[in-house]
Design an enzyme around this catalytic site. Structure first.
Site, PDB file in Angstrom:
ATOM      1  CB  SER A 217      38.697  31.755  42.437  1.00  0.00           C
ATOM      2  OG  SER A 217      37.736  31.242  41.546  1.00  0.00           O
TER       3      SER A 217
ATOM      4  CE  LYS B 191      35.313  33.621  41.829  1.00  0.00           C
ATOM      5  NZ  LYS B 191      35.645  34.882  41.110  1.00  0.00           N
TER       6      LYS B 191
ATOM      7  CE  LYS C  74      35.334  30.571  38.829  1.00  0.00           C
ATOM      8  NZ  LYS C  74      34.957  31.870  38.229  1.00  0.00           N
TER       9      LYS C  74
ATOM     10  CG  ASP D 177      32.282  33.650  39.502  1.00  0.00           C
ATOM     11  OD1 ASP D 177      31.298  33.947  38.787  1.00  0.00           O
ATOM     12  OD2 ASP D 177      33.459  33.963  39.197  1.00  0.00           O
TER      13      ASP D 177
ATOM     14  CD  GLU E 119      32.801  36.822  40.528  1.00  0.00           C
ATOM     15  OE1 GLU E 119      33.191  36.296  41.594  1.00  0.00           O
ATOM     16  OE2 GLU E 119      33.566  37.110  39.592  1.00  0.00           O
TER      17      GLU E 119
ATOM     18  CG  ASP F  13      33.954  38.654  36.439  1.00  0.00           C
ATOM     19  OD1 ASP F  13      34.496  39.389  35.604  1.00  0.00           O
ATOM     20  OD2 ASP F  13      34.466  37.549  36.769  1.00  0.00           O
TER      21      ASP F  13
ATOM     22  CE  LYS G 278      37.879  38.330  36.781  1.00  0.00           C
ATOM     23  NZ  LYS G 278      37.155  37.277  36.017  1.00  0.00           N
TER      24      LYS G 278
ATOM     25  N   GLY H 295      40.619  37.762  39.268  1.00  0.00           N
ATOM     26  CA  GLY H 295      41.822  37.156  38.696  1.00  0.00           C
ATOM     27  C   GLY H 295      41.466  36.348  37.472  1.00  0.00           C
TER      28      GLY H 295
HETATM   29  O1  OSB Z   1      35.089  34.510  36.751  1.00  0.00           O
HETATM   30  O2  OSB Z   1      36.517  35.236  38.101  1.00  0.00           O
HETATM   31  C1  OSB Z   1      36.241  34.513  37.137  1.00  0.00           C
HETATM   32  C2  OSB Z   1      39.257  32.386  36.132  1.00  0.00           C
HETATM   33  C3  OSB Z   1      39.157  32.443  34.763  1.00  0.00           C
HETATM   34  C4  OSB Z   1      38.107  33.124  34.195  1.00  0.00           C
HETATM   35  C5  OSB Z   1      37.164  33.759  34.994  1.00  0.00           C
HETATM   36  C6  OSB Z   1      37.258  33.726  36.366  1.00  0.00           C
HETATM   37  C7  OSB Z   1      38.312  33.002  36.943  1.00  0.00           C
HETATM   38  C8  OSB Z   1      38.468  32.831  38.373  1.00  0.00           C
HETATM   39  C9  OSB Z   1      39.851  32.488  38.867  1.00  0.00           C
HETATM   40  O3  OSB Z   1      37.559  32.873  39.178  1.00  0.00           O
HETATM   41  C10 OSB Z   1      40.508  33.580  39.623  1.00  0.00           C
HETATM   42  C11 OSB Z   1      41.974  33.255  39.795  1.00  0.00           C
HETATM   43  O4  OSB Z   1      42.288  32.385  40.609  1.00  0.00           O
HETATM   44  O5  OSB Z   1      42.800  33.866  39.103  1.00  0.00           O
HETATM   45 MG    MG Z   2      33.954  35.811  37.962  1.00  0.00          MG
END
Ligand code: OSB
Ligand code: MG
Length: 369
Positions: free
Chosen positions: A135, A161, A163, A188, A213, A238, A262, A290
């Site tokens: 991510s 992925k 953001k 995402d 996402e 999510d 998660k 994560g």
């Molecule tokens: O939306 O998946 C998410 C990190 C913090 C809060 C929300 C998210 C995330 C990530 C990071 O996308 C995933 C990771 O590298 O642990």
């Molecule tokens: Mg997410």
């Protein structure tokens, strides 16, 4: 089994790189670590709450309060024949999934150690390695994003992925497609859009994304169903999925075609398994998300995704992407082919380095019956 002692620590670990999403920027991982003890064995559970309520409503403060006043007293009363008993044992407390998950996951981990088996065996997972994705947070500009993604592809990651947020979406995806061709790519939004943004989200539709996402509100299912009807790209939920019932409602309404599980968001492993089983029965792929976890939570995620329904690479990547020095030894590493080996030793399967935990701890409390 009866839990004889619970310890809750508040930890702070500096992140090697700031992580930015549509809801904010993090430079320091602040989290609670739960240790449960029985029969001379300890089990660990890492809480996914943050100091602020910008991803979901829980915070380290609310988790501490609810653990202290309600969940730990309930847990200390329970006669545990199997860790799957913990979730129903805490059911009187409504919501507070992150707080419940930290306790519940610690009991599963303890159980695995007590049995002398890797956590995956107690969860019912068979894989001995998993596929790693990354991510990538919002970067200062497009060029920085391209450089970052280049590094991750070179490191072997099997899915990228990124953001996105309004104004930082279609151009970023276009730039990555131009540079990296048809690499497995997804976005995402962390709830940054509304149904008014359907035109922009439709612009993403021809870009071959694996999924989009959580584009809409954190608590929404109904609008996502309307959006999914407008898009060919699968919607993945999510934030909106915080229980097996949420997952069933979302699938029944056609709000998504993929679910990000998660354990820390849905109340722990028992509910994660229920969501996994539901999705598997309906032919819906799941993957493991994560929360920038330390090695303790990261390894819990590794074991969870050994279950067969986790058919897509998740957000579990190498410790070194986040921390100078992780709390576990060895750290979590990713092979050049983008795989993570599932530890074979009891519990999470890597040693928790206690002096590092001590150094990162800012507060600590213990409970006994
Ligand atoms: O939306 O998946 C998410 C990190 C913090 C809060 C929300 C998210 C995330 C990530 C990071 O996308 C995933 C990771 O590298 O642990
Ligand atoms: Mg997410």
């Amino acid at each position: 089994m009866k839990i004889e002692r619970v310890e809750v620590r508040e930890l702070a670990l500096p992140l090697r790189y700031p992580f930015e999403t549509s809801f904010g920027r993090t430079t320091r991982k602040e989290f609670l670590l739960v240790t449960v003890s029985a029969d001379g064995v300890d089990g660990y559970g890492e809480c996914v709450a943050d100091r602020d309520p910008y991803y979901l409503p829980e915070t380290n403060g609310t988790v501490g309060h609810v653990l202290d006043e309600f969940l730990i007293p309930l847990l200390l009363q329970l006669e545990i024949a199997h860790p799957r008993d913990v979730w129903p044992g805490l059911a009187r407390v409504r919501g507070h999934e992150m707080a419940k998950a930290a306790l519940e996951m610690a009991v599963w981990e303890l159980w695995a150690r007590r049995e002398g088996v890797p956590l995956r065996r107690v969860l019912g997972g068979e894989k001995t390695e998993i596929e790693a994705g990354v991510s990538v947070g919002l970067q200062d500009d497009e060029a920085a994003l391209v450089r970052k993604v280049e590094t991750e592809i070179a490191a072997g990651y099997r899915r990228i992925k990124i953001k996105i947020k309004p104004g930082h979406d279609t151009a970023l995806v276009r730039a990555l497609r131009a540079r990296f061709g048809d690499v497995p790519l997804m976005v995402d939004a962390n709830s940054a859009y509304t149904l008014d943004d359907v035109p922009v989200l439709r612009e993403l539709d021809p870009m071959g994304l694996m999924m989009i996402e959580q584009p809409l509100a954190w608590s929404d299912i109904v609008d996502h169903a309307a959006l999914q009807r407008e898009l060919r790209t699968p919607v993945c939920l999510d934030e909106s999925i915080r229980s097996p019932d949420d997952a069933r409602h979302a699938l029944d309404l056609g709000a998504c075609r993929v679910i990000n599980i998660k354990a820390g968001r849905v109340g722990g492993f028992a509910t994660s398994l229920a969501i996994h089983d539901l999705c598997r029965a309906r032919g819906v792929p799941v993957w493991c998300g994560g929360m920038l976890e330390s090695g303790i939570g990261r390894l819990a995620n590794v074991h969870l995704q050994t279950l067969p329904g986790f058919s897509l690479p998740g957000d579990t990547s190498a410790s070194a992407r986040y921390f100078e020095e992780d709390l576990v030894d060895p750290p979590v590493v990713v092979s050049a082919e983008g795989r993570i080996a599932v530890p074979d030793r009891p519990g999470i399967g890597h040693d928790v380095v206690w002096p590092r935990v001590e150094r990162a701890s800012v507060r600590r409390r213990t409970w006994t019956p």
